[in-house]
Design an enzyme around this catalytic site. Structure first.
Site, PDB file in Angstrom:
ATOM      1  CG  ASP A 176      -0.213   0.038   2.481  1.00  0.00           C
ATOM      2  OD1 ASP A 176       0.727   0.019   2.676  1.00  0.00           O
ATOM      3  OD2 ASP A 176      -1.046  -0.038   3.536  1.00  0.00           O
ATOM      4  CG  ASP A 208       0.282  -4.096   2.137  1.00  0.00           C
ATOM      5  OD1 ASP A 208      -0.140  -4.700   3.017  1.00  0.00           O
ATOM      6  OD2 ASP A 208       0.817  -3.040   2.134  1.00  0.00           O
ATOM      7  CE  LYS A 262       2.646  -5.254   3.980  1.00  0.00           C
ATOM      8  NZ  LYS A 262       2.146  -4.652   4.950  1.00  0.00           N
ATOM      9  CD  GLU A 294       0.299  -1.516   7.893  1.00  0.00           C
ATOM     10  OE1 GLU A 294      -0.269  -0.605   9.097  1.00  0.00           O
ATOM     11  OE2 GLU A 294       0.820  -1.091   6.923  1.00  0.00           O
ATOM     12  CD  GLU A 351       7.686  -0.665   8.120  1.00  0.00           C
ATOM     13  OE1 GLU A 351       6.628  -1.270   7.752  1.00  0.00           O
ATOM     14  OE2 GLU A 351       7.692   0.754   7.832  1.00  0.00           O
TER      15      GLU A 351
HETATM   16  O1  KIV Z   1       3.619  -1.106   1.973  1.00  0.00           O
HETATM   17  C1  KIV Z   1       4.645  -1.628   1.778  1.00  0.00           C
HETATM   18  O2  KIV Z   1       5.308  -1.408   0.767  1.00  0.00           O
HETATM   19  C2  KIV Z   1       5.268  -2.162   3.114  1.00  0.00           C
HETATM   20  C3  KIV Z   1       6.290  -2.970   3.065  1.00  0.00           C
HETATM   21  C4  KIV Z   1       7.461  -1.782   3.153  1.00  0.00           C
HETATM   22  C5  KIV Z   1       6.444  -3.824   4.218  1.00  0.00           C
HETATM   23  O3  KIV Z   1       4.298  -2.432   3.859  1.00  0.00           O
END
Ligand code: KIV
Length: 264
Positions: free
Chosen positions: A44, A83, A113, A115, A182
């Site tokens: 994202d 993401d 992915k 968070e 992170e």
């Molecule tokens: O959005 C993104 O690119 C990320 C990575 C940097 C881990 O979450």
């Protein structure tokens, strides 16, 4: 052959590093794939590095799907992960499954992915049961920008470090196949990495993680607004591109381009 979750786990067992990068469109995904990177995250972060927005909060689910489709189309070997953007999973498990599923069904991703720590564990479990592999992400989680009061290193106190270690374990137990760490101290990342059977992927989390990820625009010098301490710039493509375009402009203005070889 596409990199699989099993390849990720095997690499951890055999102490081989997992290398990830972000990409957001066909040409960049093709470059990353050809370079032999294990997995591409359609992050994202595209909100900031591609759309030119202030933070990662505004990018929408439809925009993420649009970009992930391009990346999947270009990728032969790397695992592609979509993401989950802000508000695509926060409101409930059904949202999480429906939106997570779109990355696999519509955009050709192999997983997603998201968070968060223990507060997203039930969603991780539900996604995993729905055959949507999940990479979790703790530490500095940019979607929590306003709660964190900025992009700050996390897990610096004993209490915060303990909470992150617990979160990591809870996410593993919930079914996450891998975990991004992170902006946390390197020693904490080492402890989490040793504590888990799933691989950890670091970004600003030191050298002891099972793998590393960076934003491609940072790595090749295409994002200028700020460069976090943990970024290493391997090229300056912005400078190269401006130079090339200035030369093109000059040649058109002087009548050097197009030459005979470019004419019919
Ligand atoms: O959005 C993104 O690119 C990320 C990575 C940097 C881990 O979450």
């Amino acid at each position: 052959m596409k990199t699989t979750i099993q390849d990720f786990l095997k690499k951890k067992k055999e102490k081989q590093k997992i290398v990830m990068l972000t990409a957001y469109d066909f040409p960049f995904a093709q470059i990353v794939d050809e370079a032999g990177i294990d997995a591409i995250l359609v992050g994202d972060s595209l909100s900031m590095v591609v759309q030119g927005l202030e933070n990662t909060l505004p990018v929408t689910m439809d925009e993420m799907i649009y970009h992930t489709k391009m990346v999947s189309r270009a990728t032969k070997n790397a695992m592609v992960l979509g993401d989950m953007p802000y508000m695509s999973y926060q409101a409930g498990i059904e949202d999480a499954i429906r939106n997570g599923g779109r990355f696999l069904k519509e955009a050709g991703a192999q997983g997603i992915k998201l968070e968060g720590g223990r507060e997203v564990a039930e969603k991780v479990r539900a996604l995993t049961i729905s055959e949507i592999p999940v990479m979790a992400h703790i530490g500095l989680t940019p979607q929590a920008l306003h709660r964190m009061g900025g992009y700050k290193v996390q897990g610096k106190t004993e209490e915060a470090a303990k909470r992150l270690m617990e979160d990591a374990k809870i996410l593993e137990e919930a079914g996450a196949f891998s975990l991004i760490l992170e902006a946390i101290p390197a020693e904490l990342a080492r402890q989490i990495t040793e504590d888990l059977t799933i691989p950890t992927i670091g970004i600003g989390a030191g050298p002891h993680c099972d793998g590393q990820v960076l934003v491609i625009h940072d790595v090749i010098g295409l994002f200028e607004r700020f460069t976090p301490k943990f970024v290493k710039k391997y090229a300056n493509l912005k400078e190269e591109a401006v130079k090339a375009i200035k030369q093109y402009k000059e040649e058109v203005e002087k009548g050097v381009f197009p030459g005979k070889e470019h004419s019919f």
